[in-house]
Design an enzyme around this catalytic site. Structure first.
Site, PDB file in Angstrom:
ATOM      1  CD  GLU A  49      -1.637  -2.375   1.683  1.00  0.00           C
ATOM      2  OE1 GLU A  49      -0.430  -2.598   1.813  1.00  0.00           O
ATOM      3  OE2 GLU A  49      -2.401  -3.363   1.644  1.00  0.00           O
ATOM      4  CG  PHE A 111      -9.300  -9.635  11.790  1.00  0.00           C
ATOM      5  CD1 PHE A 111      -8.114  -9.738  12.184  1.00  0.00           C
ATOM      6  CD2 PHE A 111      -9.644  -9.232  10.595  1.00  0.00           C
ATOM      7  CE1 PHE A 111      -7.058 -10.271  11.249  1.00  0.00           C
ATOM      8  CE2 PHE A 111      -8.783  -9.932   9.517  1.00  0.00           C
ATOM      9  CZ  PHE A 111      -7.435 -10.338  10.033  1.00  0.00           C
ATOM     10  CD  GLN A 112      -7.221  -7.408   8.216  1.00  0.00           C
ATOM     11  OE1 GLN A 112      -8.208  -6.969   7.278  1.00  0.00           O
ATOM     12  NE2 GLN A 112      -6.072  -7.653   7.722  1.00  0.00           N
ATOM     13  CE  LYS A 161     -17.300  -6.032   4.594  1.00  0.00           C
ATOM     14  NZ  LYS A 161     -16.126  -7.384   4.777  1.00  0.00           N
ATOM     15  CG  MET A 473      23.119  11.411   1.831  1.00  0.00           C
ATOM     16  SD  MET A 473      24.461  12.229   0.895  1.00  0.00           S
ATOM     17  CE  MET A 473      23.487  13.264  -0.340  1.00  0.00           C
TER      18      MET A 473
END
Ligand SMILES: Cc1ncc(C[n+]2csc(CCOP(=O)(O)OP(=O)(O)O)c2C)c(N)n1
Length: 569
Positions: A49, A111-112, A161, A473
Site C-alpha cells: 500500500e 480484527f484489522q 464497511k 549518502m
C-alpha cells in the site's frame, strides 16, 4: 435511484474526473472493490500500500491533478502513512480511501481495526471518517476540493464497511463551502507598496524559486519578473524545472548540495525574493547566519509559512502567479549588470572543480551517468523520478531540467522507496512522456516489489540503479563526520538483473563509462521496462556540501588535490 455507499463512492470519483486508482484490496474495503467493476475506472494492483500512495503522488506531481489510492483497514491503511506524509511535506494533492471495520465494531479492537484518522491527523491536510452512505458524495466532493485548492495536500477518507453496504438516494452535491477554510488570499496594497520599494532599491537581489511556481503555474510570470527587473534566480530542489535550466538568469540549485556560487551569492545578497518556497533547513543552513544583509520578501499561498523559519520584511499571502501578475506592471527595469557578472565570476571557480571537467580516469562515476542520461534524453519530453540519497543530488546537479514537472522527487520527507512507485504513477498519468527512474541500490530494495506491478500492468519505464554497494549518502556522512566508521551502510545486494528478468523484464549491467550511452540508447529503443544496473564508484561523495546546521557559505568543496591532478574522487 438508491445506491449503496460503495456505488456512491465510485459515482462521486467518476464525477471528480478520476479514471485510475492505485490500490490493494482487503476485507473492510471489499464492497467498494466489488462495486468498482461496474465503473469506468482503471485499477492498478500494487504490491504494497505504500506503493499505492507513491503512485498516486507521482500521478499528481506529473499532472497537477488529484491522485487516488485505496486500501483496506488496519495494516492496509497504516502502510499508507509514509506515502501520505511524503505528499504532505511536498504539497501534493492526493486522496486516500481506506476501508474501516463496521461502525458498531469501532473501538472494540476488532480484527484489522486501526484509528487511521487519528494516526494520519498530523500528516493530512484534512481527513474524514464516514459511517453513513448519505455522507459519501459530499465527503468525496469536499476531499477533492480541499486536496487541490489553496496549498494542495493529501486528504484521507475512511469509510466503514456497513456504510459501503447500506443504501440511500444518490444526490451529487453543490460545490462545497467549508466554514473556516480559506484557500485563497490577496496581499494588501500596503504590503505590495513595501515590496515594490524593496525591489526597486535593491542592488543585489536574488529570487528563490520553489515548488510553488509549479503549483500555481507561475513560470511565465516569474520569468517576466526576473527579466524585467534583471534578477538572477536560484531554485530549491523541488523548484528545479520550474524555470528552464538554460535560462541565462537561472543560477541553479541552492542549499546543502547546491552550487557554491549560488550559496555564496545568497549570503551576499541585499534582497531575497522567496517565491513559493518555505525556507527549509536544507536550503538555509544555519538560519542565524542566513543571508545576513538581505531584506526578505516572501510570497506564499499558505499564511502559516510566513515567518515560520526565517523572519521576513514583507510577506505577500496569495497565489504566486496572481500576485506576480499584479506586481508586474509596476516593476521598473533595473540595471544589475555588476551583480549578475559578479555571480558569473563566482561560477568560474566552480567550473574547474566540476567532475565533468576532470580528466577521464576510466572509472564510472554516478555524475557521468546522470550527465550522459540527460544528453541522451533531451530530445523528447522526459520525466525523471528520483529516490533519496546521493544519486538524488547528482541528478539535481547534472540533469538539466527545462520543463516544469519533469523532475519528481521526495524533497521534504526524503522518502527512500519513493522513486519506483512514483514513476509508475507518473507514467500512468503521462503515457506520452518518457519516464526514467534514478534510484540507489538501497532505496530500490525498499519498494522493488513493484516490479511485479510493472509486469502485470505492462508499464513502460526505464530504471537506472546507481549501484555503489552502500547506503551512499549515509556512508558519505560517516566518511565526513564519523571517521569513516561505516556502521550499517555496506549493502549486500541481490543480482538486480536476474531479479528484473524473473519478472519477464529486460535488464543490463554497465561497469564502464563508455558503456553508459549505448545502454541508455538500447533501453530507449526497447518497448517495455528496462533496468540498468550501473556499477559506480563505491566511495564517491556529493560536492559541495554544507554540513547540516552550518552557515550556508561554509561548504565542503571537492578536495583540491583531486582538482589539481584529476585523480579519483
Ligand atoms: C525510508 C528511509 N529510511 C532511511 C533514510 C535515511 N537515508 C537517507 S539517504 C540514505 C542512503 C540511500 O542509499 P541508496 O538508496 O543506496 O542511495 P545512494 O545514497 O547510495 O545514492 C538513507 C539510509 C531515508 N531517507 N528514508
Amino acid at each position: 435511484m438508491k445506491k449503496t455507499g460503495a456505488q456512491i463512492l465510485w459515482e462521486s470519483l467518476v464525477r471528480e474526473g478520476v479514471t485510475c486508482v492505485f490500490g490493494y484490496p482487503g476485507g473492510a474495503i471489499l464492497p467498494a472493490y466489488d462495486a468498482m467493476l461496474d465503473y469506468p475506472i482503471r485499477h492498478i494492483l500494487v504490491r504494497h500500500e505504500q506503493g499505492a500512495t507513491h503512485m498516486a503522488d507521482g500521478y499528481a506531481r506529473a499532472t497537477g491533478q488529484v491522485g487516488v489510492a485505496i486500501a483496506t483497514s488496519g495494516p492496509g491503511a497504516t502502510n499508507m502513512v509514509t506515502g501520505i506524509a511524503t505528499a504532505m511535506m511536498d504539497s501534493v494533492p492526493i486522496v486516500c480511501i481506506t476501508g474501516q471495520v463496521g461502525s458498531k465494531a469501532i473501538g472494540s479492537d476488532a480484527f484489522q481495526e486501526t484509528d487511521i484518522t487519528g494516526i494520519t491527523l498530523p500528516v493530512t491536510k484534512h481527513n474524514y471518517l464516514v459511517t453513513r452512505p448519505e455522507d459519501v458524495a459530499r465527503v468525496v466532493r469536499e476531499a477533492f476540493y480541499v486536496a487541490r485548492s489553496g496549498r494542495p495536500g493529501p486528504v484521507l477518507i475512511d469509510i466503514t464497511k456497513d456504510c459501503q453496504q447500506s443504501s440511500c438516494e444518490f444526490v451529487w452535491p453543490d460545490a462545497p463551502k467549508l466554514r473556516g477554510y480559506r484557500p485563497s488570499h490577496t496581499p494588501s496594497s500596503r504590503e505590495v507598496e513595501q515590496a515594490l520599494d524593496l525591489i526597486h532599491s535593491a542592488k543585489r537581489p536574488i529570487i528563490l524559486a520553489g515548488r510553488g511556481i509549479q503549483l500555481s503555474n507561475a513560470r511565465e510570470a516569474v520569468l517576466k519578473f526576473a527579466e524585467q527587473a534583471n534578477v538572477p534566480i536560484a531554485t530549491t530542489l523541488l523548484g528545479l524545472g520550474a524555470i528552464p535550466a538554460s535560462h541565462p538568469l537561472n543560477l541553479g540549485m541552492m542549499g546543502m548540495h547546491g552550487e557554491a556560487w549560488v550559496n555564496t551569492a545568497i549570503q551576499e545578497a541585499d534582497l531575497l525574493l522567496a517565491f513559493g518556497m518555505r525556507f527549509d533547513d536544507r536550503v538555509t543552513g544555519n538560519v542565524k547566519t542566513y543571508a545576513p544583509n538581505a531584506k526578505k520578501i516572501h510570497i506564499d499561498i499558505d499564511p502559516a509559512e510566513l515567518n515560520k523559519n526565517v523572519r521576513v520584511d514583507v510577506g505577500l499571502i496569495g497565489d504566486l502567479r496572481e500576485t506576480l501578475e499584479g506586481l508586474l506592471p509596476r516593476i521598473e527595469a533595473c540595471d544589475r549588470t555588476d551583480w549578475v557578472s559578479y555571480i558569473s565570476m563566482l561560477k568560474g571557480d566552480s567550473a574547474v572543480r566540476d567532475i565533468q571537467n576532470l580528466p577521464d580516469n576510466g572509472h564510472l562515476y554516478a555524475a557521468h551517468v546522470i550527465n550522459d542520461l540527460w544528453r541522451e534524453t533531451r530530445d523528447r519530453e522526459t520525466i525523471v523520478v528520483t529516490d533519496v540519497g546521493q544519486h538524488q543530488m547528482w541528478e539535481a546537479q547534472y540533469y538539466k531540467h527545462e520543463e516544469p514537472r519533469s523532475l519528481i522527487t521526495s524533497g521534504g520527507l526524503g522518502t527512500m522507496g519513493f522513486a519506483l512507485p512514483a514513476a509508475i504513477g507518473a507514467k500512468v498519468a503521462r503515457p506520452d512522456a518518457e519516464v526514467w527512474v534514478v534510484v540507489g541500490d538501497g532505496g530500490f530494495q525498499m519498494t522493488m516489489c513493484e516490479l511485479a506491478t510493472i509486469a502485470q500492468e505492462g508499464i513502460d519505464i526505464n530504471i537506472a540503479i546507481i549501484n555503489n554497494g552502500f547506503l551512499g549518502m549515509v556512508r558519505q556522512w560517516q566518511e565526513f563526520f564519523y571517521e569513516r566508521r561505516y556502521a550499517a551502510t555496506p549493502l549486500v545486494n541481490p543480482d538486480f538483473c536476474k531479479l528484473t528478468e524473473s519478472f519477464g523484464l529486460k535488464a543490463m549491467r554497465v561497469e564502464t563509462r563508455g558503456d553508459v550511452v549505448p545502454a541508455v540508447r538500447e533501453a530507449r529503443r526497447h518497448q517495455g521496462t528496462v533496468l540498468i544496473d550501473f556499477r559506480v564508484e563505491q566511495e564517491d561523495s556529493v560536492y559541495p556540501m554544507v554540513p547540516a546546521g552550518n552557515d550556508l557559505h561554509n561548504m565542503i568543496r571537492r578536495p583540491s588535490a583531486i582538482v589539481e591532478t584529476g585523480a579519483d574522487a
